[in-house]
Design a protein around this motif. Structure first.
Motif, PDB file in Angstrom:
ATOM      1  N   ALA A 471     -33.046  16.479-131.460  1.00 35.21           N
ATOM      2  CA  ALA A 471     -32.792  15.438-132.160  1.00 35.21           C
ATOM      3  C   ALA A 471     -34.137  14.830-132.829  1.00 35.21           C
ATOM      4  O   ALA A 471     -34.131  14.535-133.991  1.00 35.21           O
ATOM      5  N   GLY A 472     -35.159  15.278-132.333  1.00 36.99           N
ATOM      6  CA  GLY A 472     -36.432  14.937-132.786  1.00 36.99           C
ATOM      7  C   GLY A 472     -36.932  15.975-133.736  1.00 36.99           C
ATOM      8  O   GLY A 472     -37.627  15.322-134.791  1.00 36.99           O
ATOM      9  N   HIS A 473     -36.376  17.147-133.793  1.00 38.75           N
ATOM     10  CA  HIS A 473     -36.974  18.172-134.728  1.00 38.75           C
ATOM     11  C   HIS A 473     -36.070  18.992-135.501  1.00 38.75           C
ATOM     12  O   HIS A 473     -36.276  19.752-136.374  1.00 38.75           O
ATOM     13  N   ARG A 474     -34.807  18.370-135.570  1.00 34.65           N
ATOM     14  CA  ARG A 474     -33.715  18.778-136.115  1.00 34.65           C
ATOM     15  C   ARG A 474     -33.678  20.400-136.101  1.00 34.65           C
ATOM     16  O   ARG A 474     -33.516  21.127-137.029  1.00 34.65           O
ATOM     17  N   THR A 475     -33.609  20.883-134.930  1.00 38.14           N
ATOM     18  CA  THR A 475     -33.415  22.462-134.612  1.00 38.14           C
ATOM     19  C   THR A 475     -32.095  22.431-134.197  1.00 38.14           C
ATOM     20  O   THR A 475     -31.310  21.402-133.930  1.00 38.14           O
ATOM     21  N   ALA A 476     -31.887  23.609-133.647  1.00 36.43           N
ATOM     22  CA  ALA A 476     -30.431  24.142-133.005  1.00 36.43           C
ATOM     23  C   ALA A 476     -30.554  24.678-131.787  1.00 36.43           C
ATOM     24  O   ALA A 476     -29.941  25.866-131.651  1.00 36.43           O
ATOM     25  N   LEU A 477     -31.514  24.630-130.806  1.00 33.97           N
ATOM     26  CA  LEU A 477     -31.621  25.302-129.729  1.00 33.97           C
ATOM     27  C   LEU A 477     -30.623  25.096-128.705  1.00 33.97           C
ATOM     28  O   LEU A 477     -30.098  25.968-127.943  1.00 33.97           O
ATOM     29  N   PRO A 502     -29.961  38.669-135.899  1.00 31.30           N
ATOM     30  CA  PRO A 502     -30.198  38.855-134.197  1.00 31.30           C
ATOM     31  C   PRO A 502     -31.574  38.457-134.023  1.00 31.30           C
ATOM     32  O   PRO A 502     -31.884  37.945-132.984  1.00 31.30           O
ATOM     33  N   ASN A 503     -32.631  39.025-134.747  1.00 32.52           N
ATOM     34  CA  ASN A 503     -34.024  38.596-134.686  1.00 32.52           C
ATOM     35  C   ASN A 503     -34.395  36.984-134.530  1.00 32.52           C
ATOM     36  O   ASN A 503     -35.096  36.559-133.811  1.00 32.52           O
ATOM     37  N   THR A 504     -33.789  36.492-135.550  1.00 32.90           N
ATOM     38  CA  THR A 504     -33.973  34.750-135.566  1.00 32.90           C
ATOM     39  C   THR A 504     -33.253  34.221-134.318  1.00 32.90           C
ATOM     40  O   THR A 504     -33.871  33.360-133.727  1.00 32.90           O
ATOM     41  N   PHE A 505     -32.145  34.858-133.900  1.00 35.22           N
ATOM     42  CA  PHE A 505     -31.472  34.380-132.604  1.00 35.22           C
ATOM     43  C   PHE A 505     -32.611  34.613-131.472  1.00 35.22           C
ATOM     44  O   PHE A 505     -32.803  33.704-130.620  1.00 35.22           O
ATOM     45  N   ARG A 506     -33.208  35.870-131.463  1.00 35.88           N
ATOM     46  CA  ARG A 506     -33.952  35.889-130.069  1.00 35.88           C
ATOM     47  C   ARG A 506     -35.099  35.149-130.179  1.00 35.88           C
ATOM     48  O   ARG A 506     -35.629  34.786-129.380  1.00 35.88           O
ATOM     49  N   TYR A 507     -35.716  34.736-131.550  1.00 32.59           N
ATOM     50  CA  TYR A 507     -36.920  33.911-131.531  1.00 32.59           C
ATOM     51  C   TYR A 507     -36.234  32.449-130.909  1.00 32.59           C
ATOM     52  O   TYR A 507     -37.276  31.777-130.029  1.00 32.59           O
ATOM     53  N   ARG A 508     -35.257  31.931-131.276  1.00 32.69           N
ATOM     54  CA  ARG A 508     -34.795  30.553-130.789  1.00 32.69           C
ATOM     55  C   ARG A 508     -34.442  30.656-129.196  1.00 32.69           C
ATOM     56  O   ARG A 508     -34.717  29.771-128.632  1.00 32.69           O
ATOM     57  N   LEU A 509     -34.059  32.095-129.003  1.00 34.09           N
ATOM     58  CA  LEU A 509     -33.591  31.908-127.348  1.00 34.09           C
ATOM     59  C   LEU A 509     -34.993  31.945-126.735  1.00 34.09           C
ATOM     60  O   LEU A 509     -35.134  31.051-125.865  1.00 34.09           O
ATOM     61  N   LYS A 510     -36.081  32.437-127.258  1.00 29.73           N
ATOM     62  CA  LYS A 510     -37.350  32.344-126.581  1.00 29.73           C
ATOM     63  C   LYS A 510     -38.000  31.242-126.706  1.00 29.73           C
ATOM     64  O   LYS A 510     -38.626  30.360-125.982  1.00 29.73           O
ATOM     65  N   ARG A 511     -37.901  30.333-128.014  1.00 32.08           N
ATOM     66  CA  ARG A 511     -38.408  29.093-128.137  1.00 32.08           C
ATOM     67  C   ARG A 511     -37.534  27.988-127.055  1.00 32.08           C
ATOM     68  O   ARG A 511     -38.342  27.085-126.589  1.00 32.08           O
ATOM     69  N   LEU A 512     -36.232  28.237-126.641  1.00 28.55           N
ATOM     70  CA  LEU A 512     -35.580  27.154-125.961  1.00 28.55           C
ATOM     71  C   LEU A 512     -35.947  27.317-124.558  1.00 28.55           C
ATOM     72  O   LEU A 512     -35.901  26.202-123.895  1.00 28.55           O
ATOM     73  N   THR A 513     -36.461  28.573-124.154  1.00 30.24           N
ATOM     74  CA  THR A 513     -36.774  28.678-122.701  1.00 30.24           C
ATOM     75  C   THR A 513     -38.407  27.846-122.624  1.00 30.24           C
ATOM     76  O   THR A 513     -38.592  27.174-121.570  1.00 30.24           O
TER      77      THR A 513
END
Length: 540
Positions: A471-477, A502-513
């Motif tokens: 909500a604060g950063h307009r991301t989709a984690l 898939p590479n973008t998804f892997r980056y998002r997955l790392k970021r959400l953790t």
């Protein structure tokens, strides 16, 4: 409680005898009460309906007809109908004489659907209201055997009286050409009239011909009978039925010449009687509908009055389950109400064809129906067939409750139906009809969501932190986490689901953790995250 006079076999023979049926064997008792219509199925045991007329669809030959008579007698039926020419021999005559079940022959060319509809219409005329005050008496008694000598005759009796005065077969129709009642002697009409009686509706091409001929314009502009010729094989005399400035319908008679002045006056007087009856019938239907809704609500809520209400609805003979129907979608409230009324009437008609002892009423925007059945499987099939027939033009869903062995258990069946309906209304499943057992987990999640919302009981944790970050950063984690869990950790499939590389998804997955602190290798953490996402989807 006042007991309404029952429809009798003599009434059916009088009104349908010259058009549809004839006595093939036996000596019918004209005073024998008729309780309903049953369709013979050699592979199914029908509900016992005392005084029923059994339709022997596909029954041919003396042996099968005699067997049908015996089976009908075991069901306490009043008569059976088989296709003419009926195969009647000494065995059939002996069975009919011994059991008292008359054998009637259905005229060739008439469909079983037509005769079933006509029989039910005749029986419905005699089905007066259920309350002690006679609130439902507006439907009429029909036979003239009631104790209220001041009661108005029903439309069929009026039609027969007018036919006698005009010396020709008569129909009473609404403004859309639907036949509300008809007299005997319809065989004296022409093919158009016979088709109208069989379909209970003036054929569409005949309505267009009458309109092009100017018949309706003349009919609705005059308060006197009009004479119409050149549209059908035989001329017609007709008069509009009015109540004040409202046109309720019309009366039509097949004649061979214009009416005399005396007959015109007779038809005009009959139209006034018909108007009073139609107004009374309309009021009686409204009262009867409200009364039926009250009785059904009493049964579904339980309590001291439930057993009597169930008895008055005829629901004490066998197990039953509750169906709950609602309209979904984003239409306006008036549109939903109108659509709900139409689909409620359609459901009542559909269920009546399945079992004669169904009860249907709308309570609080939901249409409830009690369907006698020994298993919820047939109820699911019936609901699915109805929704398939309605199609997607009406966004309706149906929840189905468990089978109640006795009327006292119907409130629990209603609770099941309501819970299943709630899941269906909120789109938590793709099906349009479901039992509670089919959507039990989704129902539990809906209950837990309510508790969390009602108590503001939303704990802190990885998923709430992700929501706040998005909500604060307009991301989709949060969406990324949901896709990964839904695909069991299959990154290519999850990336395709959210339309990223898939590479973008892997980056998002790392970021959400990193943002949430969620340990994706821990099964308990994954289960908790999945549960919270189910309770509060990313779109909420």
């Amino acid at each position: 409680m006042t007991t309404p006079p029952a429809a009798v076999l003599g009434r059916i023979l009088t009104d349908l005898g010259s058009t549809l049926v004839e006595v093939a064997a036996g000596d019918p008792d004209p005073a024998r009460p008729v309780g309903g219509v049953l369709i013979h199925d050699p592979h199914d045991e029908p509900a016992r309906l005392p005084g029923a007329v059994v339709l022997g669809v596909g029954v041919h030959g003396a042996g099968p007809v005699a067997a049908l008579v015996e089976r009908a007698a075991a069901l306490d039926a009043a008569a059976v109908i088989v296709r003419s020419p009926a195969a009647v021999d000494d065995t059939v005559r002996a069975a009919s004489a011994r059991t008292g079940v008359a054998v009637l022959g259905l005229t060739p060319g008439a469909s079983w659907a037509q005769v079933a509809a006509l029989l039910r219409s005749l029986l419905a005329v005699d089905d007066v209201g259920l309350d002690e005050t006679g609130a439902g008496a507006g439907t009429g008694t029909g036979t003239g055997t009631g104790t209220d000598s001041g009661a108005a005759p029903d439309l069929f009796a009026v039609a027969n009286a007018v036919a006698a005065l005009l010396d020709g077969p008569v129909t009473v129709e609404d403004r859309n050409g639907r036949v509300l009642a008809f007299s005997s002697r319809q065989d004296e009409g022409d093919p158009d009239r016979i088709a109208t009686i069989l379909d209970r509706q003036v054929p569409a091409d005949r309505l267009r011909a009458l309109e092009e001929h100017g018949a309706f314009t003349a009919l609705y502009r005059s308060d006197r009978p009009v004479y119409i010729e050149g549209v059908a094989d035989k001329p017609r005399a007709a008069i509009a039925v009015r109540a004040g400035g409202e046109i309720l319908g019309s009366v039509w008679a097949v004649v061979d010449r214009p009416l005399t002045a005396d007959r015109e006056r007779s038809l005009a007087e009959a139209a006034r009687v018909v108007a009073l009856h139609l107004l009374r019938l309309r009021a009686g239907q409204d009262v009867g509908r409200r009364l039926r809704a009250d009785l059904l609500a009493t049964v579904l809520e339980g309590g001291a009055g439930a057993p009597e209400a169930a008895a008055r609805l005829g629901l004490t003979a066998q197990p039953a389950c509750v169906l709950a129907l609602a309209i979904t979608g984003g239409s306006s409230a008036p549109d939903r109400i109108a659509a709900g009324e139409r689909v409620s009437d359609a459901l009542a008609l559909h269920l009546a064809a399945v079992h004669p002892r169904t009860a249907t009423a709308t309570l609080g925007g939901v249409t409830y129906a009690i369907l006698p059945t020994t298993s919820d499987e047939p109820a699911l099939r019936v609901a699915g067939a109805f929704l398939a027939r309605v199609g997607t033009r009406v966004p309706a869903v149906i929840g189905i409750g468990r089978v109640a062995a006795r009327p006292a258990h119907l409130p629990r069946s209603r609770q099941d139906a309501d819970r299943a309906l709630r899941v269906l209304r909120h789109g938590r499943t793709r099906t349009r009809a479901a039992r509670l057992a089919d959507v039990y987990t989704a129902s539990l999640l809906a209950d837990l969501t309510d508790r969390m919302a009602g108590e503001d009981d939303i704990p802190d944790g990885p998923v709430p932190r992700l929501r706040a970050y998005d909500a604060g950063h307009r991301t989709a984690l949060t969406e990324t986490l949901a896709a990964w869990l839904d695909t069991f950790g299959d990154v290519p499939a999850a990336a395709a689901a959210v339309h990223v590389h898939p590479n973008t998804f892997r980056y998002r997955l790392k970021r959400l953790t990193e943002v949430s602190g969620l340990d994706l290798t821990d099964p308990d953490s994954r289960f908790e995250a999945m549960l919270q996402l189910r309770l509060m989807p990313p779109s909420s």
